[in-house]
Design a protein around this motif. Structure first.
Motif, PDB file in Angstrom:
ATOM      1  N   GLY A 171       0.676  -0.768  -0.023  1.00 49.87           N
ATOM      2  CA  GLY A 171       0.056  -0.122  -0.252  1.00 49.87           C
ATOM      3  C   GLY A 171       0.734   1.643  -0.483  1.00 49.87           C
ATOM      4  O   GLY A 171       0.521   2.127  -0.559  1.00 49.87           O
ATOM      5  N   LEU A 172       1.988   0.839   0.342  1.00 49.97           N
ATOM      6  CA  LEU A 172       3.096   2.518   0.792  1.00 49.97           C
ATOM      7  C   LEU A 172       3.404   2.272  -0.730  1.00 49.97           C
ATOM      8  O   LEU A 172       3.564   3.716  -1.046  1.00 49.97           O
ATOM      9  CB  LEU A 172       3.333   2.295   2.022  1.00 49.97           C
ATOM     10  CG  LEU A 172       2.888   2.714   3.190  1.00 49.97           C
ATOM     11  CD1 LEU A 172       4.236   1.740   4.410  1.00 49.97           C
ATOM     12  CD2 LEU A 172       2.702   3.538   3.536  1.00 49.97           C
ATOM     13  N   LEU A 173       3.578   1.287  -0.884  1.00 56.41           N
ATOM     14  CA  LEU A 173       4.654   1.259  -2.634  1.00 56.41           C
ATOM     15  C   LEU A 173       4.341   2.257  -3.398  1.00 56.41           C
ATOM     16  O   LEU A 173       4.310   3.092  -4.412  1.00 56.41           O
ATOM     17  CB  LEU A 173       5.361   0.019  -2.741  1.00 56.41           C
ATOM     18  CG  LEU A 173       6.826  -0.386  -1.993  1.00 56.41           C
ATOM     19  CD1 LEU A 173       6.645  -1.605  -2.341  1.00 56.41           C
ATOM     20  CD2 LEU A 173       7.389   0.236  -2.226  1.00 56.41           C
ATOM     21  N   LEU A 275     -13.989   0.108  -2.919  1.00 55.25           N
ATOM     22  CA  LEU A 275     -14.922   1.098  -3.862  1.00 55.25           C
ATOM     23  C   LEU A 275     -15.782   2.177  -3.448  1.00 55.25           C
ATOM     24  O   LEU A 275     -16.616   2.771  -3.416  1.00 55.25           O
ATOM     25  CB  LEU A 275     -15.781  -0.299  -4.251  1.00 55.25           C
ATOM     26  CG  LEU A 275     -15.781  -0.610  -5.495  1.00 55.25           C
ATOM     27  CD1 LEU A 275     -16.809  -2.234  -6.147  1.00 55.25           C
ATOM     28  CD2 LEU A 275     -15.541  -0.187  -7.066  1.00 55.25           C
ATOM     29  N   GLN A 276     -15.733   1.456  -1.628  1.00 56.23           N
ATOM     30  CA  GLN A 276     -16.164   2.127  -0.682  1.00 56.23           C
ATOM     31  C   GLN A 276     -15.454   3.564  -0.571  1.00 56.23           C
ATOM     32  O   GLN A 276     -16.118   4.455   0.179  1.00 56.23           O
ATOM     33  CB  GLN A 276     -16.414   1.357   0.511  1.00 56.23           C
ATOM     34  CG  GLN A 276     -17.401   0.597   0.836  1.00 56.23           C
ATOM     35  CD  GLN A 276     -17.141  -0.231   2.278  1.00 56.23           C
ATOM     36  OE1 GLN A 276     -17.308   0.195   3.118  1.00 56.23           O
ATOM     37  NE2 GLN A 276     -17.373  -1.694   2.582  1.00 56.23           N
ATOM     38  N   GLY A 277     -14.310   3.778  -1.223  1.00 58.39           N
ATOM     39  CA  GLY A 277     -13.587   4.276  -1.070  1.00 58.39           C
ATOM     40  C   GLY A 277     -12.235   5.087  -0.204  1.00 58.39           C
ATOM     41  O   GLY A 277     -11.296   5.734   0.193  1.00 58.39           O
ATOM     42  N   VAL A 278     -11.886   3.538   0.246  1.00 56.75           N
ATOM     43  CA  VAL A 278     -10.805   3.456   0.528  1.00 56.75           C
ATOM     44  C   VAL A 278      -9.133   3.212  -0.097  1.00 56.75           C
ATOM     45  O   VAL A 278      -9.641   2.117  -0.712  1.00 56.75           O
ATOM     46  CB  VAL A 278     -11.565   1.660   2.097  1.00 56.75           C
ATOM     47  CG1 VAL A 278      -9.922   1.782   3.372  1.00 56.75           C
ATOM     48  CG2 VAL A 278     -12.265   1.895   2.699  1.00 56.75           C
ATOM     49  N   SER A 279      -8.526   3.978   1.037  1.00 58.93           N
ATOM     50  CA  SER A 279      -7.249   3.571  -0.122  1.00 58.93           C
ATOM     51  C   SER A 279      -6.524   2.804   0.421  1.00 58.93           C
ATOM     52  O   SER A 279      -6.608   2.068   0.759  1.00 58.93           O
ATOM     53  CB  SER A 279      -6.529   5.234   0.773  1.00 58.93           C
ATOM     54  OG  SER A 279      -6.566   4.647   1.753  1.00 58.93           O
ATOM     55  N   GLY A 284      -4.270  -1.755   2.955  1.00 60.30           N
ATOM     56  CA  GLY A 284      -2.773  -2.425   3.349  1.00 60.30           C
ATOM     57  C   GLY A 284      -2.850  -2.678   4.917  1.00 60.30           C
ATOM     58  O   GLY A 284      -2.281  -3.039   5.263  1.00 60.30           O
ATOM     59  N   LEU A 285      -3.442  -0.951   6.100  1.00 59.31           N
ATOM     60  CA  LEU A 285      -2.720  -1.339   7.293  1.00 59.31           C
ATOM     61  C   LEU A 285      -3.926  -2.857   7.533  1.00 59.31           C
ATOM     62  O   LEU A 285      -4.079  -2.737   8.724  1.00 59.31           O
ATOM     63  CB  LEU A 285      -3.327   0.014   7.571  1.00 59.31           C
ATOM     64  CG  LEU A 285      -1.925   1.107   7.108  1.00 59.31           C
ATOM     65  CD1 LEU A 285      -2.504   2.132   7.098  1.00 59.31           C
ATOM     66  CD2 LEU A 285      -0.614   0.599   8.141  1.00 59.31           C
ATOM     67  N   LEU A 286      -4.837  -1.719   7.303  1.00 59.68           N
ATOM     68  CA  LEU A 286      -6.201  -2.947   7.409  1.00 59.68           C
ATOM     69  C   LEU A 286      -6.006  -4.463   7.395  1.00 59.68           C
ATOM     70  O   LEU A 286      -6.224  -5.327   8.572  1.00 59.68           O
ATOM     71  CB  LEU A 286      -7.552  -2.861   6.820  1.00 59.68           C
ATOM     72  CG  LEU A 286      -8.286  -1.559   7.231  1.00 59.68           C
ATOM     73  CD1 LEU A 286      -9.116  -0.976   5.705  1.00 59.68           C
ATOM     74  CD2 LEU A 286      -8.306  -0.813   8.752  1.00 59.68           C
TER      75      LEU A 286
END
Length: 438
Positions: A171-173, A275-279, A284-286
């Motif tokens: 996710g960070l990359l 699709l809910q807009g989560v980045s 990745g953190l979740l």
């Protein structure tokens, strides 16, 4: 991973795994390849959405790679039992590094589209099928029989550590460039090739360790001597080893259904969050919670499997996993879903340490490639459907029905395990006996 010396059946002391240089080289090469693949696996469906694809397109790309993998498994098992396994592992690392290096360059050049992602998924799947069984078969070259359960637990810890780090790292990359997870996989496979190339143990199928595999089935196949047997006879022997053992066959079918359920559930969950807009970074953190829970499960696996019977572990862990996934499907926020999904994932290393350790125990070393080919074909037959069902379910029915559909599959796996007397009666690893390589 065992950190103390163990004793074999003869009473002789066996060096701990962490002092076995060839095992550590194999382990490191596999670890780097797995980490790179996990980074890319996280990025692939999100990159598909980024280039204009839909949830269904993301699922189709995942399914195409799995189809190629299953097709590659059939010749892969024969090749792994006829060719030096170290050479095969190195070749697989190098080819995959080239494929995903090309994907990264295509993104940076503005040329990457759905077609390129499909091609990369197919190439990667085919190469995993052709060369991956060589790495799976290599474990018996570098680890003694008595340490197979410990090695299985170490592999679970490795997988859990990869799960813990891969999603947040990917996710960070991706916040820097969607191409970076693909570049990271390129580097992982390149370094992995170097690690495996340094292994000193003879890893040919007819090497010293393979010569111990002489059970009754092998004697019945005396006509199929090394160098004279046909590829068809190799394939038939692998399938006979699988089909001829009801407990092994049940475990493999359950693994196949479970892999479809977990693959589909995970993808449906990730795509629903996006699709809910989560980045991507938050996704990745979740998912880090799942990796942490699996690491805890892997750490507890040796103690639990030494105190509980194998049947209790397999059935009990499967039941708990089903309940937690059902709760996850019905939860209303990504945070709550992430916690429940993590708890469900935490029981998997315990289940897998028994299932994979017993599977390896049942297969003779010299037949490992062709037998694992049959095992993996069955294992991957149903997971082919997981990604496309997840994408289709999201687009057509929504998140909750799609997730509950995979929970129903989990309930089926529990019923299959509970219905098999040989699994209910399975003891702990000390009661498994000498095995086919004794």
């Amino acid at each position: 991973m065992s950190i103390v010396a163990e004793r074999g059946r003869s009473g002789a002391r066996i060096a701990p795994l962490w002092r076995n240089r060839d095992y550590l080289r194999w382990f490191t090469g596999d670890l780097l390849g797995d980490l790179g693949s996990s980074l890319r696996g996280f990025a692939m469906p999100l990159v598909t959405l980024a280039v204009g694809g839909t949830a269904t397109a993301s699922g189709l790309i995942g399914t195409s790679g799995r189809i190629a993998y299953v097709v590659g498994l059939l010749p892969g098992g024969v090749i792994a039992d006829r060719t030096d396994r170290k050479r095969l592992i190195v070749t697989g690392h190098v080819l995959r590094a080239l494929v995903f290096g090309a994907v990264a360059l295509a993104w940076w050049a503005g040329l990457l589209g759905i077609g390129g992602l499909v091609a990369a998924a197919v190439c990667s799947g085919a190469m995993s099928g052709l060369f991956g069984l060589a790495s799976d078969s290599a474990i018996k070259h570098v680890v003694s029989d008595e340490q197979l359960p410990s090695a299985a637990a170490a592999n679970q810890a490795r997988s859990s550590a990869v799960e813990l780090t891969a999603s947040p790292l990917a996710g960070l990359l991706m916040t820097v460039s969607p191409a970076l997870p693909f570049a990271a996989e390129t580097v992982g496979h390149a370094v992995g090739a170097v690690c495996v190339a340094r292994i000193e143990t003879d890893m040919s199928p007819a090497g010293p360790r393979a010569g111990r595999a002489a059970d009754g089935a092998a004697a019945a196949d005396g006509a199929d001597e090394e160098g004279r047997r046909s590829a068809w006879s190799d394939l038939r022997r692998g399938w006979r080893l699988l089909i001829g053992n009801p407990v092994l066959l049940t475990l493999v079918v359950v693994c196949s259904l479970g892999s479809m359920e977990l693959t589909g559930f995970n993808l449906a969950l990730v795509l629903s969050w996006r699709l809910q807009g989560v980045s991507p970074a938050r996704i990745g953190l979740l998912l880090t919670l799942a990796g942490a829970a699996m690491l805890v499960g892997a750490a507890l696996a040796p103690a639990l499997t030494s105190r509980l019977s194998g049947g209790t572990v397999l059935i009990g862990a499967e039941a708990l996993h089903a309940v937690l996934l059902a709760a996850c499907a019905l939860a209303t926020s990504p945070a709550h879903q992430a916690v429940l999904f993590a708890c469900a994932g935490g029981v998997l290393p315990v289940w897998n340490s028994v299932a994979s350790g017993y599977t390896m125990h049942l297969i003779p070393s010299r037949d490992m490639g062709r037998a694992l080919s049959a095992v993996q074909v069955v294992n991957m037959a149903l997971p082919i459907l997981g990604p496309v069902l997840a994408g289709w379910g999201l687009d057509r029915a929504g998140a909750v029905p799609a997730l509950l559909g995979f929970v129903a599959v989990n309930a089926l796996t529990l019923a299959l395990l509970a219905a098999r007397p040989g699994i209910r009666a399975l003891g702990d690893p000390r009661e498994w006996g000498g095995g086919p390589d004794a």
